[in-house]
Motif scaffolding. Sequence first.
Motif, PDB file in Angstrom:
ATOM      1  N   ILE A  94       0.860  -1.193   0.000  1.00 18.87           N
ATOM      2  CA  ILE A  94       0.000   0.000   0.000  1.00 18.87           C
ATOM      3  C   ILE A  94       0.890   1.234   0.000  1.00 18.87           C
ATOM      4  CG2 ILE A  94      -1.847   1.199   1.214  1.00 18.87           C
ATOM      5  CD1 ILE A  94      -2.431  -1.509   2.602  1.00 18.87           C
ATOM      6  N   PRO A  95       0.794   2.103  -1.003  1.00 16.03           N
ATOM      7  CA  PRO A  95       1.654   3.298  -1.041  1.00 16.03           C
ATOM      8  C   PRO A  95       1.295   4.272   0.080  1.00 16.03           C
ATOM      9  CG  PRO A  95       0.038   3.370  -2.814  1.00 16.03           C
ATOM     10  CD  PRO A  95      -0.094   2.023  -2.180  1.00 16.03           C
ATOM     11  N   ALA A  96       2.309   4.989   0.550  1.00 23.38           N
ATOM     12  CA  ALA A  96       2.078   5.941   1.643  1.00 23.38           C
ATOM     13  C   ALA A  96       1.211   7.110   1.209  1.00 23.38           C
ATOM     14  CB  ALA A  96       3.424   6.442   2.175  1.00 23.38           C
ATOM     15  N   ASP A  97       1.230   7.406  -0.096  1.00 22.41           N
ATOM     16  CA  ASP A  97       0.460   8.552  -0.584  1.00 22.41           C
ATOM     17  C   ASP A  97      -0.876   8.128  -1.177  1.00 22.41           C
ATOM     18  OD1 ASP A  97       1.555   7.183  -2.651  1.00 22.41           O
ATOM     19  OD2 ASP A  97       2.159   8.949  -3.812  1.00 22.41           O
ATOM     20  N   ALA A  98      -1.406   7.012  -0.721  1.00 15.40           N
ATOM     21  CA  ALA A  98      -2.703   6.546  -1.234  1.00 15.40           C
ATOM     22  C   ALA A  98      -3.781   7.590  -0.957  1.00 15.40           C
ATOM     23  CB  ALA A  98      -3.070   5.219  -0.578  1.00 15.40           C
ATOM     24  N   LEU A  99      -4.602   7.857  -1.946  1.00 17.67           N
ATOM     25  CA  LEU A  99      -5.622   8.899  -1.817  1.00 17.67           C
ATOM     26  C   LEU A  99      -6.771   8.447  -0.923  1.00 17.67           C
ATOM     27  CD1 LEU A  99      -5.729  10.017  -5.561  1.00 17.67           C
ATOM     28  CD2 LEU A  99      -4.507  11.091  -3.665  1.00 17.67           C
ATOM     29  N   ILE A 100      -7.184   7.207  -1.077  1.00 15.55           N
ATOM     30  CA  ILE A 100      -8.287   6.652  -0.286  1.00 15.55           C
ATOM     31  C   ILE A 100      -7.900   5.229   0.110  1.00 15.55           C
ATOM     32  CG2 ILE A 100     -10.746   6.049  -0.284  1.00 15.55           C
ATOM     33  CD1 ILE A 100     -11.147   8.047  -2.544  1.00 15.55           C
ATOM     34  N   ALA A 101      -8.261   4.852   1.325  1.00 11.15           N
ATOM     35  CA  ALA A 101      -7.978   3.480   1.763  1.00 11.15           C
ATOM     36  C   ALA A 101      -9.079   3.025   2.711  1.00 11.15           C
ATOM     37  CB  ALA A 101      -6.622   3.407   2.450  1.00 11.15           C
ATOM     38  N   ALA A 106      -9.002  -8.563   6.326  1.00 11.95           N
ATOM     39  CA  ALA A 106      -7.533  -8.635   6.370  1.00 11.95           C
ATOM     40  C   ALA A 106      -6.892  -7.890   5.199  1.00 11.95           C
ATOM     41  CB  ALA A 106      -7.097 -10.097   6.370  1.00 11.95           C
ATOM     42  N   TYR A 107      -7.725  -7.245   4.382  1.00 16.07           N
ATOM     43  CA  TYR A 107      -7.201  -6.564   3.205  1.00 16.07           C
ATOM     44  C   TYR A 107      -7.510  -5.070   3.269  1.00 16.07           C
ATOM     45  CZ  TYR A 107      -6.680 -11.217   1.210  1.00 16.07           C
ATOM     46  OH  TYR A 107      -6.308 -12.501   0.986  1.00 16.07           O
ATOM     47  N   VAL A 108      -6.840  -4.315   2.412  1.00 13.00           N
ATOM     48  CA  VAL A 108      -7.065  -2.871   2.309  1.00 13.00           C
ATOM     49  C   VAL A 108      -7.372  -2.551   0.854  1.00 13.00           C
ATOM     50  CG1 VAL A 108      -6.044  -0.571   2.556  1.00 13.00           C
ATOM     51  CG2 VAL A 108      -5.526  -2.352   4.231  1.00 13.00           C
ATOM     52  N   LEU A 109      -8.511  -1.866   0.664  1.00 12.84           N
ATOM     53  CA  LEU A 109      -8.896  -1.405  -0.667  1.00 12.84           C
ATOM     54  C   LEU A 109      -8.466   0.050  -0.784  1.00 12.84           C
ATOM     55  CD1 LEU A 109     -10.517  -2.277  -3.225  1.00 12.84           C
ATOM     56  CD2 LEU A 109     -12.507  -1.205  -2.169  1.00 12.84           C
ATOM     57  N   PHE A 110      -7.660   0.374  -1.768  1.00 15.75           N
ATOM     58  CA  PHE A 110      -7.117   1.737  -1.829  1.00 15.75           C
ATOM     59  C   PHE A 110      -7.039   2.236  -3.272  1.00 15.75           C
ATOM     60  CE2 PHE A 110      -2.928   0.730  -3.524  1.00 15.75           C
ATOM     61  CZ  PHE A 110      -2.812  -0.619  -3.217  1.00 15.75           C
ATOM     62  N   ALA A 114      -0.987   6.808  -8.788  1.00 14.56           N
ATOM     63  CA  ALA A 114      -0.618   6.249 -10.103  1.00 14.56           C
ATOM     64  C   ALA A 114      -1.843   5.702 -10.833  1.00 14.56           C
ATOM     65  CB  ALA A 114       0.429   5.152  -9.908  1.00 14.56           C
ATOM     66  N   SER A 115      -2.802   5.168 -10.071  1.00 13.91           N
ATOM     67  CA  SER A 115      -4.021   4.636 -10.698  1.00 13.91           C
ATOM     68  C   SER A 115      -4.852   5.766 -11.293  1.00 13.91           C
ATOM     69  CB  SER A 115      -4.845   3.864  -9.670  1.00 13.91           C
ATOM     70  OG  SER A 115      -4.100   2.808  -9.122  1.00 13.91           O
ATOM     71  N   VAL A 116      -4.936   6.895 -10.538  1.00 15.99           N
ATOM     72  CA  VAL A 116      -5.687   8.050 -11.048  1.00 15.99           C
ATOM     73  C   VAL A 116      -5.017   8.599 -12.307  1.00 15.99           C
ATOM     74  CG1 VAL A 116      -6.469  10.376 -10.509  1.00 15.99           C
ATOM     75  CG2 VAL A 116      -6.522   8.610  -8.736  1.00 15.99           C
ATOM     76  N   ALA A 117      -3.697   8.683 -12.286  1.00 22.99           N
ATOM     77  CA  ALA A 117      -2.974   9.175 -13.467  1.00 22.99           C
ATOM     78  C   ALA A 117      -3.191   8.252 -14.661  1.00 22.99           C
ATOM     79  CB  ALA A 117      -1.483   9.285 -13.146  1.00 22.99           C
ATOM     80  N   ARG A 118      -3.200   6.940 -14.406  1.00 22.95           N
ATOM     81  CA  ARG A 118      -3.424   5.970 -15.485  1.00 22.95           C
ATOM     82  C   ARG A 118      -4.834   6.098 -16.053  1.00 22.95           C
ATOM     83  NH1 ARG A 118      -1.480   1.872 -12.970  1.00 22.95           N
ATOM     84  NH2 ARG A 118      -3.424   1.149 -12.062  1.00 22.95           N
ATOM     85  N   ALA A 119      -5.821   6.306 -15.173  1.00 22.22           N
ATOM     86  CA  ALA A 119      -7.209   6.455 -15.631  1.00 22.22           C
ATOM     87  C   ALA A 119      -7.371   7.739 -16.454  1.00 22.22           C
ATOM     88  CB  ALA A 119      -8.151   6.467 -14.430  1.00 22.22           C
ATOM     89  N   LEU A 120      -6.730   8.830 -16.001  1.00 23.65           N
ATOM     90  CA  LEU A 120      -6.821  10.089 -16.752  1.00 23.65           C
ATOM     91  C   LEU A 120      -6.150   9.956 -18.125  1.00 23.65           C
ATOM     92  CD1 LEU A 120      -6.137  12.809 -14.019  1.00 23.65           C
ATOM     93  CD2 LEU A 120      -8.261  12.424 -15.300  1.00 23.65           C
TER      94      LEU A 120
END
Length: 267
Positions: A94-101, A106-110, A114-120
Motif C-alpha cells: 500500500i503506497p504511503a500517498d494513497a488517496l483513499i484506503a 484482512a485486506y485494504v482497498l485503496f 498512479a491509478s488516477v494518473a493511469r485512468a486520466l
Amino acid sequence: MNWQQLDSLSYQNHLRHLPPAHKLSFGGALLLLVLTGHSFVQLLVFLWMGVWVVRYARIPLRNHLLFLVLPLSFFIAGLPALLFELARSGSGAIPADALIAWDVGAYVLFVAPASVARALELFFRVIGSLSCFSFLLFTVPFAEILQVFRRMGLPQIITDLLMIMYRFIFVLLDTSYQLWMAQRSRGGHQGFRALLRDVSMVASQLFVRAMRKYESLSMGIAARGHGDSFHVQSLRVHARSPRYEWESVLGCIILVLLESLIGGWRF
C-alpha cells in the motif's frame, strides 16, 4: 440518437463533397497521433475534431455528443478496475500517498495516485480516439470507406464481410428496439428479476430473427445472381478544397511539433 441517423448524416453532411480518401487519411493520421501522443495533444485533437464535425460538417452537437457517450459508458464501467487496488494489510504494497484506503477484513482497498494518473491518461486517449471515429463515421459514407479500402488493396472478401456486418448492425438495433418496445407494451420490465428475464428473451429472439434475416439476405443475393463480390458504386462527384486541405495539413504539423516539444511519442 436513432443509429440509422448516423448513416443518413454521413450522406448529408457539409463535407460530403470532399474526397473520401483525404478524409480517411486526415482522420487516420490524427488517430495515430492520439494513440501515440500525450494527453494534452489528445485533448487538442478532441476539441479540433469537434470543430470539424459540428461546425464544418454541420452535424448536430447533440448527435456528436451522443455518439461519444455510448462508448464512454464502457470506459466508465471499467473505471473501478482501473482505480481500486486490493492488498493485504501490512504487506507493504500500500503506497504511503494513497488517496483513499478502506479496511476490508484482512485486506485494504485503496486508490493510488498512479491509478488516477493511469485512468486520466486512458480517458484522454479514449475521447481523442472517439472524436476521430466520429469525424470518419459522420463525414464519410461507409460505402465510400469500402471503396477506399479496395483501392488500397484490401482483399474483397474482407470488404464484403465489413459491408454485411455494417448492414446487420442497423438491422439488429432496429429489431432489438422493436422487441424491447413490444415487451414494455405488454407490461414487461417490472422489477429487476423481470428485467433480467426480459433481456434474456430479447437476446434469444434476436438471435432467431438475425438468422432469419441472414437467410433472407442469402436468398436475395443468390436470386440476383451474386458473383464473386459486391460492387460498391458512388454517384457523387468529389472536389478538393484548398481551404480544408491547408487547415488539415497545417494543424497536423502544429500538433506533431507540439508533441515533439512535450516529449515525443510513446510506443
